[in-house]
Scaffold this motif. Sequence first.
Motif, PDB file in Angstrom:
ATOM      1  N   UNK A  82       0.858  -1.195   0.000  1.00  0.00           N
ATOM      2  CA  UNK A  82       0.000   0.000   0.000  1.00  0.00           C
ATOM      3  C   UNK A  82       0.894   1.245   0.000  1.00  0.00           C
ATOM      4  N   UNK A  83       0.670   2.091  -0.987  1.00  0.00           N
ATOM      5  CA  UNK A  83       1.455   3.332  -1.087  1.00  0.00           C
ATOM      6  C   UNK A  83       0.556   4.518  -0.731  1.00  0.00           C
ATOM      7  N   UNK A  84       0.972   5.271   0.283  1.00  0.00           N
ATOM      8  CA  UNK A  84       0.192   6.432   0.723  1.00  0.00           C
ATOM      9  C   UNK A  84       0.988   7.701   0.474  1.00  0.00           C
ATOM     10  N   UNK A  85       0.341   8.655  -0.159  1.00  0.00           N
ATOM     11  CA  UNK A  85       0.956   9.957  -0.422  1.00  0.00           C
ATOM     12  C   UNK A  85       0.332  10.980   0.525  1.00  0.00           C
ATOM     13  N   UNK A  86       1.160  11.851   1.084  1.00  0.00           N
ATOM     14  CA  UNK A  86       0.679  12.902   1.984  1.00  0.00           C
ATOM     15  C   UNK A  86       0.957  14.246   1.326  1.00  0.00           C
ATOM     16  N   UNK A  87      -0.082  15.010   1.045  1.00  0.00           N
ATOM     17  CA  UNK A  87       0.113  16.319   0.397  1.00  0.00           C
ATOM     18  C   UNK A  87      -0.228  17.440   1.394  1.00  0.00           C
ATOM     19  N   UNK A  88       0.366  18.625   1.219  1.00  0.00           N
ATOM     20  CA  UNK A  88       0.075  19.701   2.178  1.00  0.00           C
ATOM     21  C   UNK A  88      -1.412  20.066   2.155  1.00  0.00           C
ATOM     22  N   UNK A  89      -1.991  20.317   3.340  1.00  0.00           N
ATOM     23  CA  UNK A  89      -3.405  20.725   3.365  1.00  0.00           C
ATOM     24  C   UNK A  89      -3.581  22.102   2.736  1.00  0.00           C
ATOM     25  N   UNK A  95      -3.582  30.229  -0.980  1.00  0.00           N
ATOM     26  CA  UNK A  95      -4.441  30.135  -2.174  1.00  0.00           C
ATOM     27  C   UNK A  95      -4.588  31.509  -2.829  1.00  0.00           C
ATOM     28  N   UNK A  96      -4.606  32.548  -2.010  1.00  0.00           N
ATOM     29  CA  UNK A  96      -4.753  33.911  -2.553  1.00  0.00           C
ATOM     30  C   UNK A  96      -3.610  34.217  -3.524  1.00  0.00           C
ATOM     31  N   UNK A  97      -2.404  33.776  -3.171  1.00  0.00           N
ATOM     32  CA  UNK A  97      -1.236  34.087  -3.997  1.00  0.00           C
ATOM     33  C   UNK A  97      -0.986  33.052  -5.077  1.00  0.00           C
ATOM     34  N   UNK A  98      -1.155  31.775  -4.718  1.00  0.00           N
ATOM     35  CA  UNK A  98      -0.681  30.711  -5.612  1.00  0.00           C
ATOM     36  C   UNK A  98      -1.802  29.906  -6.251  1.00  0.00           C
ATOM     37  N   UNK A  99      -3.033  30.205  -5.906  1.00  0.00           N
ATOM     38  CA  UNK A  99      -4.147  29.429  -6.451  1.00  0.00           C
ATOM     39  C   UNK A  99      -4.334  28.138  -5.672  1.00  0.00           C
ATOM     40  N   UNK A 100      -5.350  27.389  -6.056  1.00  0.00           N
ATOM     41  CA  UNK A 100      -5.680  26.155  -5.331  1.00  0.00           C
ATOM     42  C   UNK A 100      -4.659  25.059  -5.631  1.00  0.00           C
ATOM     43  N   UNK A 101      -4.156  24.367  -4.616  1.00  0.00           N
ATOM     44  CA  UNK A 101      -3.285  23.217  -4.887  1.00  0.00           C
ATOM     45  C   UNK A 101      -4.122  22.009  -5.299  1.00  0.00           C
ATOM     46  N   UNK A 102      -3.449  20.936  -5.678  1.00  0.00           N
ATOM     47  CA  UNK A 102      -4.171  19.698  -6.013  1.00  0.00           C
ATOM     48  C   UNK A 102      -4.964  19.207  -4.796  1.00  0.00           C
TER      49      UNK A 102
END
Length: 452
Positions: A82-89, A95-102
């Motif tokens: 099982x491979x689990x990926x953890x992405x920043x919340x 979001x104001x500066x960089x837009x919505x992340x995945x």
Amino acid sequence: MSLTDTTLKEKYPAKAHCQRVAKYLTDRGLPSDAVIYLEAQKTRMVEDDDQADHFRQRRYFFYLSGCKVPDAYLVYNIPQNILTLFIPPIDPESVIWAGLPESKEEALAKYDVDDVLYTNEVNAALAAYGPRKTTSVYAIPEQVSEHITFLPFVGTELSSLREAIDECRVIKDTYEVALIRKANEISTLAHIEAQKAASTATNEEQLYGAFIGTCISNGAHEQAYHSICATGHSCATLHYIRNDQPLRNRLNVLLDAGAEYDCYCADITRTFPLSGTFTPESQTIYDLVKEMQESCFDMLYAGMNWEDVHENAHKVAIKGLLKAGILKGSEQELLEKRISTAFFPHGLGHYLGMDTHDTGGHANYEDPDPMFKYLRVRGQVPAGAVITVEPGIYFCRFIIEPVLEDPERAKYIVKEALDKYWDVGGVRIEDDVLIKDEKEGGWENLTDTPKL
Ligand code: GLY
Ligand code: MN
């Protein structure tokens, strides 16, 4: 759609890479009841500034995730596969500066992983994996953040994971080869544009700009390495970086440049005359380097000894330099005294993949033999490896003049003949080759950048 583009429509095969690395570890008697833990490269700020530094994903992390997101983590549970990926919340401020992340859902659809969680869930996930009496964790020691705890694990194995990934990376799968092909396709377009620019350019900068601009317009936003746009005597500087000199009174261009595509590299060198026609001396050296490369191509097969191919390049160089009248003496003596290293000082090639000088080559920079000291691949080259074949002949005063001052070696060089060649600068020709097993046909040149 090309076969390459069709292949690249699939997901990057992260799970297969996890399995391969786990097998490498467990085949060596290391724990199989274990998890592999890796961290992505962190966002780093430019010193004394409020901007993020240029981001380059950590290759170990990418190999097991296919994910270029900064500040992410992964955990691979070996027994459960099982491979689990953890992405920043999602951080509303950012979001104001960089837009919505995945989002988690987008990440799950995009990457070859079984689960996606947020990075603030890593310690809890590790604790959930760890409580059994036998479970160990593999990690790379300098790549574990301070807040991460391995306390739930009975064993912490920090000395094997880097080597395991380095070795597994040598043999590329179909997807990785497609990425290298794509990097090559884009780099070829860029080499062609840079060569076209040479007809009107007045400075190396215009060749450099044509190369980089063409890569970006064709989807490769990163370079595999700093381009070498050398002209004139600078062609003899192996890793020339200035790329800013006027082209007046210069004969040749040596353009060593390659795009990076989704973390995979191309590494291509072409040498051509600025005027459109080589001088007789430049033509002699160009033909010799081409012969060195072609003769080495003829020796490629899975399991070949790279030292043999490199030595062959030197033998062809010696023959050619004798024929040009630059060297004198017997071929055998010139080889034994390592005289050709004054003209061909670097190795014939290196593995190519996520790094330009890719892992697993076992170079020996302490080798006292000058012919092998800079050879970045030692020993047998397996099927599935991608390796560069990049012979060169250079007229570099810093290397050749000390030889001329040493009577033991100067006696093999014909100074009056050599003096006609300084303005050639240097010639290198470099292609990226996939080594195949015999059934598949031996080897394939992944670089189709035009040659003279
Ligand atoms: N293309 C630069 C190198 O191979 O070192
Ligand atoms: Mn190279």
